[in-house]
Write an enzyme that holds these catalytic residues in place. Structure first.
Site, PDB file in Angstrom:
ATOM      1  CG  ASP A 151     -11.607 125.243  65.269  1.00 20.05           C
ATOM      2  OD1 ASP A 151     -10.710 124.761  64.550  1.00 20.05           O
ATOM      3  OD2 ASP A 151     -11.437 126.261  65.978  1.00 20.05           O
ATOM      4  CE  LYS A 181     -12.242 127.047  69.530  1.00 14.82           C
ATOM      5  NZ  LYS A 181     -12.907 127.332  68.224  1.00 14.82           N
ATOM      6  CE  LYS A 195      -9.245 128.511  68.032  1.00 16.00           C
ATOM      7  NZ  LYS A 195      -9.934 128.369  66.714  1.00 16.00           N
TER       8      LYS A 195
END
Length: 226
Positions: free
Chosen positions: A89, A155, A184
């Site tokens: 991430d 995300k 996400k």
């Protein structure tokens, strides 16, 4: 949908200890979460603890500010995957996005994607755009750049900004991403109702620390963080 299988069970606090990471991994195996999300220094430990399970290991790159160089983020990525990370991430260069330097933003993401896939082609790359600092138009543009850079997910948040995921931001991201990449949602998701709403809006992965409360229906305080 099995909410547990959307969850990256997260502990990214500065004072996280080995004992707490071990507990996190044990919880993830018990509740069958998708991955744990841990600081890079604990990737090898989490990978070892989870080696006989179906739980993956997520870690963070360029976190939480996103303003390292692309080369620095690429190095962090390579090391993390070699230590056992299944998911990366990474935070975008938020200032570059605000400046309209889209070439740099995309190149920054591409450096992480290239490093991740070179280390292990199966590595999942999720790109944090930190929606709390962006306009709706910037959220849409950032999502376009994540798609163009070849990442797997866009995300919402680090959980360290001024606020976390919102239904509005997830909706924008999903509209732009379509079926090209996944979404996400992270930050401020502390109960099953909110988690289900994020999934309904288009999120297929959730970054949460209050994971057990979500899957068991408990009520906990929402402080806006993971």
């Amino acid at each position: 949908m099995n909410i547990a299988q959307t969850v990256d069970h997260t502990l990214l606090k500065a004072n996280a200890t080995k004992a707490q990471i071990t507990e996190l991994c044990n919880q993830a195996m018990e509740y069958k979460f998708k991955t744990v999300c841990v600081p890079t220094c604990y990737v090898a430990l989490a990978s070892e603890l989870l080696k006989d399970s179906e739980v993956g290991v997520t870690t963070v790159v360029g976190f939480p500010l996103g303003n390292e160089t692309p080369a620095s983020k690429a190095f962090q990525t390579t090391e993390a995957v070699k230590n056992g990370a299944s998911d990366i991430d990474t935070v975008i260069n938020i200032g570059a996005l605000k400046d309209g330097d889209y070439e740099l933003v995309q190149a920054d993401i591409e450096a992480v994607v290239k490093a991740a896939k070179a280390a292990d082609a199966k590595t999942i790359v999720k790109v944090i755009i930190e929606v709390c600092y962006l306009t709706d138009e910037e959220i849409a543009k950032a999502t376009e750049l994540v798609v163009a850079a070849g990442a797997d997910f866009v995300k919402t948040s680090t959980g360290f900004g001024t606020s976390g995921a919102t239904l509005e931001s997830v909706t924008i991201m999903k509209k732009v991403a379509g079926n090209q990449i996944e979404v996400k949602a992270a930050g401020g998701i502390s109960d099953a109702k909110t988690a289900e709403a994020m999934i309904e809006a288009g999120a297929t992965r959730l970054g949460v620390s209050k994971s057990i409360a979500i899957v068991t229906g408990q009520k906990v305080e929402n402080d806006g963080s993971y």
